[in-house]
Design a protein around this motif. Structure first.
Motif, mmCIF file in Angstrom:
data_model
loop_
_atom_site.group_PDB
_atom_site.id
_atom_site.type_symbol
_atom_site.label_atom_id
_atom_site.label_comp_id
_atom_site.label_asym_id
_atom_site.label_seq_id
_atom_site.Cartn_x
_atom_site.Cartn_y
_atom_site.Cartn_z
ATOM 1 N N TYR A 38 0.800 -1.223 -0.042
ATOM 2 C CA TYR A 38 -0.121 -0.011 0.111
ATOM 3 C C TYR A 38 0.892 1.212 0.095
ATOM 4 C CZ TYR A 38 -3.165 3.847 1.586
ATOM 5 O OH TYR A 38 -3.734 4.822 1.671
ATOM 6 N N VAL A 39 1.797 1.235 0.894
ATOM 7 C CA VAL A 39 2.985 2.392 1.138
ATOM 8 C C VAL A 39 3.734 2.650 -0.306
ATOM 9 C CG1 VAL A 39 4.609 3.465 2.283
ATOM 10 C CG2 VAL A 39 2.842 2.369 3.482
ATOM 11 N N LEU A 40 4.004 1.575 -0.730
ATOM 12 C CA LEU A 40 4.994 1.548 -1.842
ATOM 13 C C LEU A 40 4.262 1.869 -2.985
ATOM 14 C CD1 LEU A 40 7.972 1.301 -3.187
ATOM 15 C CD2 LEU A 40 7.639 -1.166 -3.296
ATOM 16 N N TYR A 41 3.391 1.413 -3.516
ATOM 17 C CA TYR A 41 2.472 1.421 -4.769
ATOM 18 C C TYR A 41 1.341 2.621 -4.822
ATOM 19 C CZ TYR A 41 5.288 -2.758 -6.407
ATOM 20 O OH TYR A 41 6.156 -3.260 -6.870
ATOM 21 N N PHE A 42 0.875 2.904 -3.829
ATOM 22 C CA PHE A 42 -0.125 3.822 -3.626
ATOM 23 C C PHE A 42 -0.077 5.097 -2.958
ATOM 24 C CE2 PHE A 42 -1.827 -0.382 -4.264
ATOM 25 C CZ PHE A 42 -2.798 -0.304 -5.374
ATOM 26 N N PRO A 45 3.974 7.011 -3.885
ATOM 27 C CA PRO A 45 3.770 7.651 -5.073
ATOM 28 C C PRO A 45 2.907 8.994 -5.333
ATOM 29 C CG PRO A 45 3.635 5.460 -5.270
ATOM 30 C CD PRO A 45 3.692 5.594 -3.933
ATOM 31 N N CYS A 46 1.785 8.707 -4.556
ATOM 32 C CA CYS A 46 0.832 10.071 -4.653
ATOM 33 C C CYS A 46 1.415 11.283 -3.968
ATOM 34 C CB CYS A 46 -0.542 9.597 -4.096
ATOM 35 S SG CYS A 46 -1.578 8.598 -5.035
ATOM 36 N N MET A 193 -7.289 14.902 -8.193
ATOM 37 C CA MET A 193 -6.387 15.419 -7.385
ATOM 38 C C MET A 193 -6.797 15.299 -5.829
ATOM 39 S SD MET A 193 -3.789 16.285 -9.118
ATOM 40 C CE MET A 193 -2.951 16.773 -7.804
ATOM 41 N N ARG A 194 -7.941 15.087 -5.710
ATOM 42 C CA ARG A 194 -8.668 14.773 -4.584
ATOM 43 C C ARG A 194 -8.299 13.498 -3.744
ATOM 44 N NH1 ARG A 194 -8.739 16.030 0.699
ATOM 45 N NH2 ARG A 194 -10.650 15.399 1.862
ATOM 46 N N LEU A 198 -5.751 12.615 -0.854
ATOM 47 C CA LEU A 198 -6.147 11.652 0.374
ATOM 48 C C LEU A 198 -5.053 10.192 0.545
ATOM 49 C CD1 LEU A 198 -10.077 11.116 -0.376
ATOM 50 C CD2 LEU A 198 -8.891 12.462 1.656
ATOM 51 N N LEU A 199 -4.590 9.812 -0.724
ATOM 52 C CA LEU A 199 -3.776 8.890 -0.641
ATOM 53 C C LEU A 199 -2.279 9.384 -0.209
ATOM 54 C CD1 LEU A 199 -4.416 6.834 -3.978
ATOM 55 C CD2 LEU A 199 -4.478 6.040 -1.530
ATOM 56 N N GLY A 200 -1.783 10.559 -0.652
ATOM 57 C CA GLY A 200 -0.512 11.102 -0.293
ATOM 58 C C GLY A 200 -0.777 11.450 1.456
ATOM 59 N N ASN A 201 -1.914 11.763 1.665
ATOM 60 C CA ASN A 201 -1.829 12.235 3.045
ATOM 61 C C ASN A 201 -1.970 11.155 4.054
ATOM 62 O OD1 ASN A 201 -2.111 14.746 2.684
ATOM 63 N ND2 ASN A 201 -4.366 15.025 2.973
#
Length: 329
Positions: A38-42, A45-46, A193-194, A198-201
């Motif tokens: 989850y961290v590496l692929y989602f 990267p976001c 972008m939203r 969310l994924l980046g946060n």
């Protein structure tokens, strides 16, 4: 100093929470690969794409900064290799213990920590170091790990295999796409972008918790077979990571400011602060996974990560305060 600890402590406490949860069985070891995915692929990267897209392109294409940072990494890798080979350690374990001594935990910890500490302006230099470490430093160390007496093609074959692995790693691609978005000033639909936001946060808390879980898993692993990496001085290598590495970076970039201004090698104090703090980060936990994949002594590599992470709880805020005082920031 208290203000710095207030910002940095929660990051290390999240690592500790993941460690304790896994050691106590609250976090199943079998769930760790899913968290890593989850961290590496989602999530990461976001986060990297968003920071890259919001950073001026000239900051992301700072070639002199990348080259000087790479030179510092090469010196630290060489130090690790020389020590290990002097003590008759094989090339495989020599390469990965050298890599863990120079590869900071920039992706999982450094980006969110330094942005929280120093602001959005820190993202540019940090992203540059991630690209250098992922694409160049780790690839060379993996290739070195494949060296065998009498095998003249081992290094080149390993480099090709390593580069194929880098191509499948989403983080460099996220950096490149973010740089492209920055250069073209591209605008994306609000829905996209939203979702990216969310994924980046979520990257920071999940990544930090995952670091702790990975370290706990390594501590729980039963030792089997011969302890091939007994010659690796864990505390010494952790000290090189947390002390020698940032000192070298600070010295090189300060020297560039003093003598290289005419060649375009001058850097502002803020950039020197950020790039030095990258070197002061603890060792990257993903190197443990690489060591397992290439059959090095992952237990000893994990110990360096564990010791450097625990020690950085104290050393990192002290380094921040000292550098701000020296640089007048």
């Amino acid at each position: 100093m208290v203000e710095i600890f207030t910002v940095t402590s929660p990051f290390f406490l999240l690592v500790f929470a993941g460690y304790v949860a896994t050691r106590k069985g609250l976090m199943p070891v079998a769930a760790i690969p899913g968290l890593n995915t989850y961290v590496l692929y989602f999530a990461l990267p976001c986060m990297l794409f968003r920071f890259g897209a919001n950073t001026p392109i000239h900051e992301l294409l700072n070639i002199p900064m990348a080259l000087l940072y790479l030179a510092c990494a090469a010196v630290i890798v060489a130090m690790g290799l020389l020590w290990n080979r002097k003590h008759q350690l094989d090339w495989n374990n020599s390469a990965f213990s050298a890599l863990i001594t120079t590869f900071p935990n920039t992706g999982f910890m450094g980006v969110p920590l330094l942005v929280a500490l120093l602001g959005q302006a820190a993202a540019g230099p940090v992203i540059i170091t991630i690209f250098v470490d992922l694409v160049i430093v780790s690839s060379i160390c993996i290739a070195i790990s494949r060296l065998q007496p009498g095998d003249t093609h081992a290094f080149s074959n390993a480099m090709k295999k390593s580069m194929r692995g880098m191509v499948s790693n989403p983080m460099p691609w996220a950096i490149c796409l973010g740089a492209l978005a920055s250069a073209t000033q591209a605008e994306f639909p609000a829905l996209v972008m939203r979702t990216v936001e969310l994924l980046g946060n979520s990257a920071s808390p999940v990544a930090l918790f995952t670091i702790g879980a990975v370290l706990a898993r390594s501590a729980l692993m039963k030792k089997t077979g011969e302890h091939v990496a007994a010659a690796i001085p864990v505390n010494v290598f952790a000290a090189i990571k947390l002390v020698i590495h940032p000192l070298l970076i600070f010295a090189v970039f300060s020297a560039a400011n003093a003598w290289g201004g005419g060649m375009g090698l001058a850097f502002d104090p803020f950039a020197i602060l950020v790039i030095t703090l990258v070197g002061a980060l603890p060792s990257a936990s993903n190197v443990t996974i690489l060591a397992e994949r290439f059959e090095a002594d992952a237990g000893q590599i994990a110990k360096i990560v564990l010791v450097s992470t625990a020690a950085a709880f104290v050393t990192f805020p002290i380094t921040v305060a000292a550098l701000k005082s020296i640089l007048g920031l």
